[in-house]
Design a protein around this motif. Structure first.
Motif, PDB file in Angstrom:
ATOM      1  N   VAL A   1       3.289   2.786  -0.222  1.00 49.32           N
ATOM      2  CA  VAL A   1       2.985   3.179   1.155  1.00 49.32           C
ATOM      3  C   VAL A   1       4.148   3.994   1.728  1.00 49.32           C
ATOM      4  CG1 VAL A   1       2.579   2.343   3.514  1.00 49.32           C
ATOM      5  CG2 VAL A   1       1.425   1.251   1.584  1.00 49.32           C
ATOM      6  N   LEU A   2       5.379   3.559   1.450  1.00 49.86           N
ATOM      7  CA  LEU A   2       6.559   4.248   1.982  1.00 49.86           C
ATOM      8  C   LEU A   2       6.634   5.694   1.482  1.00 49.86           C
ATOM      9  CD1 LEU A   2       9.251   1.431   1.648  1.00 49.86           C
ATOM     10  CD2 LEU A   2       8.309   2.340   3.781  1.00 49.86           C
ATOM     11  N   GLN A   3       6.065   5.898   0.301  1.00 48.39           N
ATOM     12  CA  GLN A   3       6.072   7.262  -0.228  1.00 48.39           C
ATOM     13  C   GLN A   3       4.789   8.009   0.116  1.00 48.39           C
ATOM     14  OE1 GLN A   3       7.105   7.583  -4.369  1.00 48.39           O
ATOM     15  NE2 GLN A   3       9.160   6.769  -4.034  1.00 48.39           N
ATOM     16  N   GLY A   4       3.941   7.410   0.943  1.00 47.37           N
ATOM     17  CA  GLY A   4       2.708   8.063   1.352  1.00 47.37           C
ATOM     18  C   GLY A   4       1.674   8.152   0.243  1.00 47.37           C
ATOM     19  N   ARG A   5       1.820   7.315  -0.768  1.00 48.96           N
ATOM     20  CA  ARG A   5       0.864   7.349  -1.882  1.00 48.96           C
ATOM     21  C   ARG A   5      -0.231   6.318  -1.595  1.00 48.96           C
ATOM     22  NH1 ARG A   5       5.347   7.289  -6.607  1.00 48.96           N
ATOM     23  NH2 ARG A   5       3.558   7.021  -8.006  1.00 48.96           N
ATOM     24  N   THR A   6      -1.085   6.646  -0.606  1.00 43.91           N
ATOM     25  CA  THR A   6      -2.041   5.662  -0.092  1.00 43.91           C
ATOM     26  C   THR A   6      -3.123   5.295  -1.104  1.00 43.91           C
ATOM     27  OG1 THR A   6      -3.075   7.560   0.966  1.00 43.91           O
ATOM     28  CG2 THR A   6      -1.725   6.160   2.357  1.00 43.91           C
ATOM     29  N   ASP A   7      -3.572   6.278  -1.865  1.00 42.92           N
ATOM     30  CA  ASP A   7      -4.627   5.979  -2.845  1.00 42.92           C
ATOM     31  C   ASP A   7      -4.159   4.965  -3.872  1.00 42.92           C
ATOM     32  OD1 ASP A   7      -6.391   7.558  -1.595  1.00 42.92           O
ATOM     33  OD2 ASP A   7      -6.295   9.231  -3.025  1.00 42.92           O
ATOM     34  N   GLU A   8      -2.936   5.164  -4.346  1.00 37.58           N
ATOM     35  CA  GLU A   8      -2.414   4.231  -5.331  1.00 37.58           C
ATOM     36  C   GLU A   8      -2.171   2.868  -4.704  1.00 37.58           C
ATOM     37  OE1 GLU A   8       0.715   6.443  -7.903  1.00 37.58           O
ATOM     38  OE2 GLU A   8       0.127   7.726  -6.226  1.00 37.58           O
ATOM     39  N   ALA A   9      -1.713   2.884  -3.447  1.00 38.60           N
ATOM     40  CA  ALA A   9      -1.489   1.616  -2.753  1.00 38.60           C
ATOM     41  C   ALA A   9      -2.802   0.841  -2.644  1.00 38.60           C
ATOM     42  CB  ALA A   9      -0.899   1.873  -1.370  1.00 38.60           C
ATOM     43  N   ARG A  10      -3.889   1.557  -2.348  1.00 38.40           N
ATOM     44  CA  ARG A  10      -5.197   0.911  -2.234  1.00 38.40           C
ATOM     45  C   ARG A  10      -5.629   0.299  -3.562  1.00 38.40           C
ATOM     46  NH1 ARG A  10      -8.977   5.348  -0.748  1.00 38.40           N
ATOM     47  NH2 ARG A  10     -10.560   3.741  -0.953  1.00 38.40           N
ATOM     48  N   GLN A  11      -5.376   1.052  -4.606  1.00 41.78           N
ATOM     49  CA  GLN A  11      -5.726   0.574  -5.942  1.00 41.78           C
ATOM     50  C   GLN A  11      -5.046  -0.761  -6.232  1.00 41.78           C
ATOM     51  OE1 GLN A  11      -4.748   3.800  -8.539  1.00 41.78           O
ATOM     52  NE2 GLN A  11      -6.296   3.218 -10.028  1.00 41.78           N
ATOM     53  N   VAL A  12      -3.759  -0.823  -5.938  1.00 41.87           N
ATOM     54  CA  VAL A  12      -3.016  -2.051  -6.214  1.00 41.87           C
ATOM     55  C   VAL A  12      -3.481  -3.172  -5.279  1.00 41.87           C
ATOM     56  CG1 VAL A  12      -0.721  -3.068  -6.408  1.00 41.87           C
ATOM     57  CG2 VAL A  12      -1.058  -0.660  -6.969  1.00 41.87           C
ATOM     58  N   LEU A  13      -3.760  -2.782  -4.030  1.00 39.68           N
ATOM     59  CA  LEU A  13      -4.215  -3.784  -3.057  1.00 39.68           C
ATOM     60  C   LEU A  13      -5.532  -4.431  -3.484  1.00 39.68           C
ATOM     61  CD1 LEU A  13      -3.640  -2.575   0.630  1.00 39.68           C
ATOM     62  CD2 LEU A  13      -2.838  -4.683  -0.458  1.00 39.68           C
ATOM     63  N   SER A  14      -6.380  -3.638  -4.131  1.00 44.99           N
ATOM     64  CA  SER A  14      -7.711  -4.146  -4.491  1.00 44.99           C
ATOM     65  C   SER A  14      -7.608  -5.342  -5.431  1.00 44.99           C
ATOM     66  CB  SER A  14      -8.552  -3.027  -5.118  1.00 44.99           C
ATOM     67  OG  SER A  14      -7.968  -2.661  -6.356  1.00 44.99           O
ATOM     68  N   LYS A  15      -6.525  -5.440  -6.211  1.00 45.27           N
ATOM     69  CA  LYS A  15      -6.315  -6.577  -7.108  1.00 45.27           C
ATOM     70  C   LYS A  15      -6.250  -7.876  -6.297  1.00 45.27           C
ATOM     71  CE  LYS A  15      -5.523  -3.909 -10.716  1.00 45.27           C
ATOM     72  NZ  LYS A  15      -6.441  -3.840 -11.848  1.00 45.27           N
ATOM     73  N   GLN A  16      -5.601  -7.799  -5.165  1.00 44.53           N
ATOM     74  CA  GLN A  16      -5.408  -8.963  -4.312  1.00 44.53           C
ATOM     75  C   GLN A  16      -6.707  -9.314  -3.585  1.00 44.53           C
ATOM     76  OE1 GLN A  16      -2.800 -10.684  -4.520  1.00 44.53           O
ATOM     77  NE2 GLN A  16      -1.826 -11.212  -2.609  1.00 44.53           N
ATOM     78  N   ALA A  17      -7.362  -8.254  -3.093  1.00 45.73           N
ATOM     79  CA  ALA A  17      -8.580  -8.455  -2.294  1.00 45.73           C
ATOM     80  C   ALA A  17      -9.643  -9.201  -3.083  1.00 45.73           C
ATOM     81  CB  ALA A  17      -9.115  -7.108  -1.824  1.00 45.73           C
TER      82      ALA A  17
END
Lengths: 410, 647
Positions: free
Chosen positions: B200-216
C-alpha cells in the motif's frame, strides 16, 4: 588513496629524492649514503632494483632523468660540489640474466665551489641541456652539443644570482611566443629583505640570460619551485615552497616597442596561498596536467591541492606517516605484501570519501538501508536490456515489479 | 550546509625516524618516503621504505572495467546526437541514454554482488560490498535526476515516476511478498501485514488486494470489512498520463475517493481490525500513521513519495522541495544530521543541479558518475537554463578529470582518447600531455599510440615517440628498426648517424642487414645525404647482384660525380668498380672511364692522411696502382669498342 605497495629501498641513510622516468616505468632514488639506485617495474607490476652504485663522495641531493629521446640518462647533484651525468649501457648477457643494468659516468661537472643543490634537464625542445644551481649563488647551464656523445658538456651560461640557490625550474612551454625561461629559488636566510625568487629569460639578441623579474613578495627562504605545464595558455603558473605554498600567475606584458630587446616584463598575480602546513614547506610538484599540486611541509604531511573549474583551490588529500617503526629489514617481504586488504580498512581522504559517505555493507544482503536499494538479480534482467546496441529504443516506464502498472478504475 | 573535510591518509611505517615525507608524482600514483629536509636530525636509523600510493583504486577493478568501457560507448553515441534534431525528439533520446547508463551500473552491481557472495576472501567481499553500496547510491541519484531533470515529468506524471523510483530502489518488498505467498498459510505468516502495508505504501493497490484476499477468505465473519477495504483500494484513482483525462478531472475524482476513505474512518468502519484501520489511515495520508511505518518505509524519500501519493498526487515540480525538506525533517527527527546522500537527494528535489554535481564530486571516489551525468545534463541544455555562467566549462572540467584518471590505466587509456576529443577547450592539450607518457613497452603499442597522434596531427608527439623508439632500437643494436623509426620521426641528424652505422657495419661484415628496409626506402631516402647515399649504394649492390652491370656502373659513378658519396668512401666505391672493369665485356664507356680516372686523381691530390701507418699507406698506393691499371685497360677496350661500333 591507498598504499598499494611498500618497497624497502635498502639505502643506508636518508633518501633525499625519488624520481620517476618519463613513462613511469623506472625510478631512481638517491641518498645520504652517496649512492643512486635505479628501480624497474617488471611485467608483474613489482619494482626491482636493477642498479645501485656510489655516485658521489657526499650526500646526493637530487636525481633526475633526461627525456627518453636522449636515451637512458640520469643526472645527480651532491654536497661534494659536483653534478654528474650517467648513462645506462646495454650490458653483457650475464648482467641481463641477473636482472642488473650497467650505468657509467659520462661526465662530472666540477665548476661549483659549493654544494650543488639542484639539477634539472631543460625542456627537450631546447636540446640536451643540464642546469645546476649551488649554494654559492650560481646557476650553470651546460649543453651536450652531440647527443650521441654524453661525455662532452660545455658550460654555456653562468648566471650569478647573488643569493645562495636552493632550487631551479624550467618553464616547460615550447611555444615560440615564450623564450626559454628559468626560475631560481633561494633559501638564503642571511638577507631577509630581498625577493627570493628570480626569473631569468634568454635573450635571442645578446644570447644571454637576463633577469626578467624578482618576486619581491617572497622574502622568506624558498625551498622548492616548479612551473606548471603550460596547457597552451599565454601566461605561466609557478608554485613555490616557502613558509607556505604559493601559486603565482606570470602574465607577460606587451612590449613597449617591437624592437625593444629587454627581457619580458610580467604582471605577477598570486593565484593561491596555503598555510595549512603551519610552517616551512619543502617541496612542491604538479601532476602531469597540473590539475593537482602536491606539497610537503614541516607538519609531516603531503597535501594535495586542486582547483575547481572556477579556480577555487582546495585541499583534496592529506598523506601522513603513522609514526610506527618499520619492522627490521628482514621484513621487507611482509611490507611489500601490504596490499588491497589493508587498504580497504584504511581508506580515507577526499578522493575516497565514498567510504565514509556511504554506509559500509558487511553483506550486501544484510538488510541495511542500502541493501533495500538493490533489486533481486532476477528483476534486473527483466527490466534492463543488457544489449546496448539497441540504445535508441525507448522504454515507456521503468517499473520495479513485473506486474502491470495499476490502471485507473472508473 | 556542511562541508566534507579531508582527513589524513596514514602511511604505515613512516614518520617514526624522520619527520618529513618526500614525494614524487607518478602515473596514477604518488610515491612517498620518509626524509628530513632540515638535515639537522640524526642519521637515519633503519632502512627507509618507498611507498607507492594509488590515487584511484576503482580504475584497477576488473568488474568496474566493464562500467568504463560500456559507458564509453554510450558517451560516444551521445556526442553524435546532432544539434539539428528537434528538441522534442531529443528528449526521448536523452532519457533513453540515461537509462542505458543506469543499466550499465545495474549490470555492474549485479556482478559485484555475485562476486561478493561467491568469494572466499572476507576482505575482497567487503571491498565488493563497498563498491556495490557506492554504485547503489549512484544509481539512486542518477535515477532521480533522470526523473526530475532529463525527463522533467510534469504534474501528474511526476508522482508516478517518483513511485517507480521508490519501487525500483526498495525491492525487498517483492522478496518478502513472495516468501509470504509461498508459505503454507500466508495469512498466518508473521510478515503478512508488513507485506500488505508495504505494498500500500508503494501504491501497489492491486497486489495489496491480492494478498488481502488470502485473509478475507479465512475470516468469513468479517468479510464485509475486508470487502470494504478491497473496494477502497480498487477505486483508488491513478492518473493516466497517456489517457484523455485532464488533470482537473483526475483531481475531482481523487478528492471524491479521498472523502470516501475519510468517511470510513469517521464511521469506524475498520474499528474491528487494527491493521485495516492503519491501512485506511494511510489512504487518507495521515502523517502520524505514516511515520509509524518508519521500519517499512526505511528512508525519508520513500516517506516523501508515499506522503505525496496520499495527499498531493498532482504535485508540481516547483512544490516538491517544500515537501522534501519537511519529509526529511519529520522522518529523521530534529536532532539527526543528514548524511551526504540525503543532502544530495534533497538538492535534487530542490532542483539545484549545481549543488548535486558539486556534492557528488566531493563525496564520490571516482569521477565516472559526475562526468557522465554532467555531460548528459549539458547535452540536455540544462546547465545553461539553470543559469550557471560557467556552462560547458563544468562539463569539460569533469570529463577531463575522468579521462585523466583513465589514462593512468595500462589499457583503459584508449577510452580516454575519445573523451579528450570531446573537450573543445583543453582536450587536445591534455591528450598531448598524457599520451606521450604512455609507456611504449612494445613496437605494437608504440604504433598504436603513434596512430592516435597521427590521426590528430600531433606532429611533435609523433616525432618524439619515433625518436624514443629509434633511440631504443639503436641502443639495442637493431639498426633496421632504428632506421625505420628515424624515418618516421623525420630526424635528419639521427638518420645520418644510423646510416653511418649501417656503412660501418657493412665495412666490417661485407654485407648489409635489413635489406627489405634498405631496398624500399623510396623518397624517405632524401631525409639526409648519408641516408641517400646508403640507399643508392645498396641499390648499386642490388643491380650488381642482378648482373645489371651497366646500370650498376652508371649509378656507382654518379654517386661520386654528384657528390652523394662522402669523400672518405670514394676509395671503397672505386674498389667496387674494379670487378666491373675486369669484366670481359666493356661496361664503363670512354667518357665514364675518364670520369672515374678524374675521381681517382681528385682523391689522390687531396690531403694525404698523415696518420696512416706505413702499412696502410702501402695498401692504399697498391690499390691506386691497381685501379689505374684497370682503368687504363678498360679505356683501351672502350675506345676500340666505341670506334668499332661507329664505323
Amino acid at each position: 588513496m591507498f598504499v598499494a605497495k611498500s618497497i624497502a629501498a635498502d639505502h643506508k641513510d636518508l633518501i633525499h629524492d625519488v624520481s620517476y622516468d618519463f613513462h613511469g616505468r623506472r625510478m631512481a632514488t638517491c641518498s645520504s649514503d652517496q649512492s643512486v639506485k635505479v628501480w624497474d617495474k617488471g611485467d608483474d607490476g613489482e619494482w626491482h632494483c636493477t642498479a645501485s652504485w656510489k655516485t658521489h663522495s657526499g650526500s646526493v641531493w637530487r636525481v633526475t632523468w633526461a627525456h627518453p629521446e636522449f636515451g637512458q640518462v640520469l643526472a645527480s647533484c651532491s654536497f661534494d660540489r659536483t653534478a654528474a651525468v650517467w648513462e645506462e649501457i646495454v650490458g653483457e648477457s650475464n648482467d641481463k640474466q641477473r636482472g642488473q643494468s650497467h650505468w657509467i659516468k659520462r661526465t662530472t661537472l666540477v665548476d661549483s665551489r659549493t654544494s650543488v643543490t639542484d639539477v634539472k634537464f631543460a625542456p627537450k625542445h631546447m636540446g640536451l641541456m643540464l642546469t645546476t644551481c649551488s649554494a654559492d649563488g650560481v646557476v650553470r647551464i651546460y649543453e651536450a652539443p652531440d647527443v650521441m656523445n654524453l661525455s662532452q658538456w660545455s658550460l654555456q651560461h653562468e648566471i650569478s644570482c647573488k643569493l645562495s640557490c636552493s632550487c631551479i625550474s624550467w618553464n616547460p612551454s615550447s611555444s615560440r611566443a615564450h623564450p626559454p625561461m628559468i626560475a631560481v629559488g633561494s633559501d638564503d636566510s642571511n638577507i631577509t629583505y630581498s625577493g627570493k625568487v628570480q626569473i631569468y629569460e634568454y635573450n635571442e639578441n645578446t644570447r644571454k640570460y637576463a633577469k626578467a623579474e624578482t618576486l619581491m613578495t617572497v622574502t622568506d627562504p624558498v625551498h622548492d619551485i616548479t612551473f606548471a605545464p603550460n596547457l597552451g595558455r599565454s601566461f605561466h603558473v609557478l608554485a613555490i615552497a616557502t613558509k607556505d605554498v604559493r601559486i603565482f600567475k606570470l602574465i607577460p606584458m606587451r612590449r613597449e616597442s617591437a624592437n625593444s630587446s629587454g627581457p619580458t616584463k610580467f604582471e605577477v598575480q598570486v593565484m593561491a596561498q596555503f598555510d595549512s602546513h603551519n610552517s616551512q614547506v619543502w617541496r612542491v610538484s604538479w601532476n602531469i596536467t597540473s590539475t593537482l599540486l602536491a606539497s610537503s611541509g614541516d607538519d609531516g604531511c603531503v597535501r594535495l591541492w586542486k582547483a575547481n573549474y572556477m579556480d577555487n583551490w582546495k585541499c583534496t588529500g592529506i598523506l601522513r606517516g603513522d609514526g610506527s617503526p618499520v619492522n627490521g629489514s628482514g621484513h621487507a617481504a611482509a611490507l611489500s605484501a601490504v596490499g588491497v586488504p589493508v587498504a580497504a580498512q584504511m581508506v580515507v581522504g577526499a578522493a575516497s570519501a565514498g567510504r565514509y559517505f556511504f554506509p559500509h555493507l558487511d553483506s550486501p544482503r544484510a538488510g541495511s538501508r542500502l541493501a533495500h536499494l538493490l533489486p533481486p538479480p532476477s528483476l534486473i534482467e527483466q527490466i534492463y536490456e543488457p544489449d546496448l546496441s539497441h540504445a535508441p529504443q525507448i522504454r515507456q516506464r521503468h517499473t520495479a515489479n513485473s506486474t502491470n502498472q495499476p490502471t485507473e478504475h472508473d | 550546509k556542511q562541508e566534507v573535510t579531508v582527513s589524513p591518509r596514514l602511511i604505515p611505517g613512516a614518520g617514526f625516524y624522520q619527520k618529513h615525507l618526500g614525494f614524487e608524482w607518478g602515473p596514477g600514483d604518488l610515491i612517498v618516503y620518509e626524509t628530513n629536509y632540515k638535515l639537522q636530525g640524526p642519521r637515519s636509523a633503519g632502512s627507509p621504505s618507498v611507498h607507492i600510493v594509488r590515487r584511484d583504486e576503482d580504475i584497477c577493478s576488473p568488474i568496474l572495467r566493464k562500467l568504463f568501457s560500456e559507458s564509453h560507448l554510450i558517451f560516444v553515441g551521445l556526442q553524435k546526437i546532432k544539434e539539428d534534431v528537434p528538441s522534442k525528439n531529443k528528449k526521448s533520446q536523452f532519457v533513453s541514454i540515461s537509462k542505458n547508463y543506469r543499466s550499465v551500473i545495474r549490470a555492474c552491481m549485479e556482478e559485484l554482488q555475485q562476486n561478493a557472495v561467491s568469494t572466499q576472501s572476507g576482505s575482497l567481499a567487503s571491498q565488493y560490498g563497498d563498491q556495490v553500496s557506492i554504485l547503489l547510491a549512484i544509481e539512486l541519484i542518477w535515477n532521480l535526476c533522470e526523473v526530475l531533470f532529463i525527463d522533467a515529468a510534469p504534474a501528474g506524471s511526476l508522482l508516478l515516476q517518483l513511485l517507480d523510483w521508490v519501487r525500483l530502489h526498495k525491492s525487498d518488498v517483492d522478496a518478502k511478498a513472495r516468501e509470504v505467498l509461498q508459505s503454507d498459510s500466508p495469512a498466518q505468516h508473521q510478515s503478512y501485514w508488513d507485506v500488505v502495508i508495504s505494498l500500500v505504501l508503494q501504491g501497489r493497490t492491486d497486489e495489496a488486494r491480492q494478498v488481502l484476499s488470502k485473509q478475507a477468505s479465512l475470516r468469513a465473519e468479517s468479510s464485509s470489512v475486508f470487502k470494504r477495504m478491497d473496494g477502497l483500494l480498487q477505486t483508488m484513482p491513478i492518473f493516466n498520463p497517456t489517457g484523455t483525462q485532464t488533470l482537473t478531472e483526475f483531481e475531482v475524482k481523487w478528492r471524491h475517493w479521498h472523502e470516501e476513505c475519510d468517511r470510513c474512518l469517521q464511521d469506524n468502519t475498520f474499528a474491528s481490525n487494527r491493521h485495516l484501520e492503519t491501512i485506511c489511515k494511510i489512504l487518507v495520508g495521515d502523517e502520524d500513521t505514516l511515520l509509524e511505518q518508519k521500519e517499512l518505509l526505511s528512508t525519508w524519500y520513500h516517506f516523501l513519495v508515499t506522503r505525496l501519493l496520499f495527499t498531493h498526487p498532482t504535485i508540481k515540480p516547483p512544490d516538491l522541495h517544500y515537501y522534501a525538506q519537511s519529509s526529511m525533517n519529520m522522518f529523521l527527527g530534529p536532532r539527526a544530521s543528514p548524511e551526504p546522500l540525503d543532502i544530495i537527494l534533497l538538492s535534487a528535489f530542490e532542483f539545484d543541479l549545481h549543488q548535486v554535481i558539486k556534492d557528488c564530486s566531493i563525496a564520490l571516489n571516482n569521477w565516472w558518475f559526475v562526468a557522465h551525468l554532467t555531460d548528459l545534463l549539458d547535452h540536455c541544455k540544462l546547465l545553461q537554463s539553470h543559469n550557471l555562467h560557467f556552462g560547458s566549462n563544468l562539463r569539460e572540467f569533469l570529463v577531463l578529470e575522468y579521462a585523466s584518471g583513465l589514462f593512468t590505466h595500462h589499457s583503459l587509456w584508449q577510452l580516454a582518447v575519445d573523451y579528450f576529443d570531446h573537450c573543445p577547450e583543453f582536450g587536445r592539450v591534455y591528450l598531448e600531455l598524457q599520451i606521450e607518457r604512455v609507456p611504449l613497452d612494445t613496437e605494437r603499442k608504440a604504433i598504436k599510440v603513434l596512430r592516435i597522434c597521427e590521426d590528430r596531427q600531433m606532429s611533435e608527439q609523433v616525432r618524439s615517440i619515433c625518436k624514443i623508439m629509434a633511440k631504443r632500437a639503436l641502443r639495442n643494436n637493431r639498426l633496421g628498426s632504428a632506421l625505420s623509426w628515424t624515418i618516421r620521426a623525420k630526424d635528419a641528424a639521427f638518420a645520418t648517424l644510423i646510416s653511418e652505422r649501417f656503412l660501418q657495419d657493412y665495412s666490417n661484415k661485407g654485407s648489409f642487414t635489413d635489406l627489405d628496409l634498405l631496398d624500399n626506402l623510396g623518397p624517405a631516402m632524401l631525409l639526409s645525404d648519408s641516408l641517400t647515399f646508403l640507399g643508392k649504394y645498396r641499390e648499386f649492390h642490388r643491380l650488381y647482384g642482378e648482373k645489371r652491370f651497366s646500370e650498376a656502373a652508371r649509378l656507382l659513378l654518379s654517386l661520386m660525380t654528384a657528390k652523394i658519396a662522402p669523400r672518405s668512401l670514394w676509395m671503397t666505391l672505386l674498389t667496387d668498380a674494379l670487378p666491373l672493369l675486369e669484366q670481359k665485356e666493356v661496361i664503363f664507356s670512354v667518357d665514364q672511364t675518364y670520369e672515374l680516372m678524374s675521381c681517382l686523381e681528385e682523391l689522390n691530390s687531396g690531403t694525404k692522411h698523415s696518420n696512416l701507418t706505413d702499412q696502410d699507406e702501402d695498401i692504399e698506393s697498391t690499390k691506386t696502382e691497381l685501379l689505374r691499371l684497370a682503368l687504363a685497360r678498360n679505356l683501351t677496350m672502350a675506345i676500340v669498342k666505341e670506334g668499332t661500333i661507329e664505323t
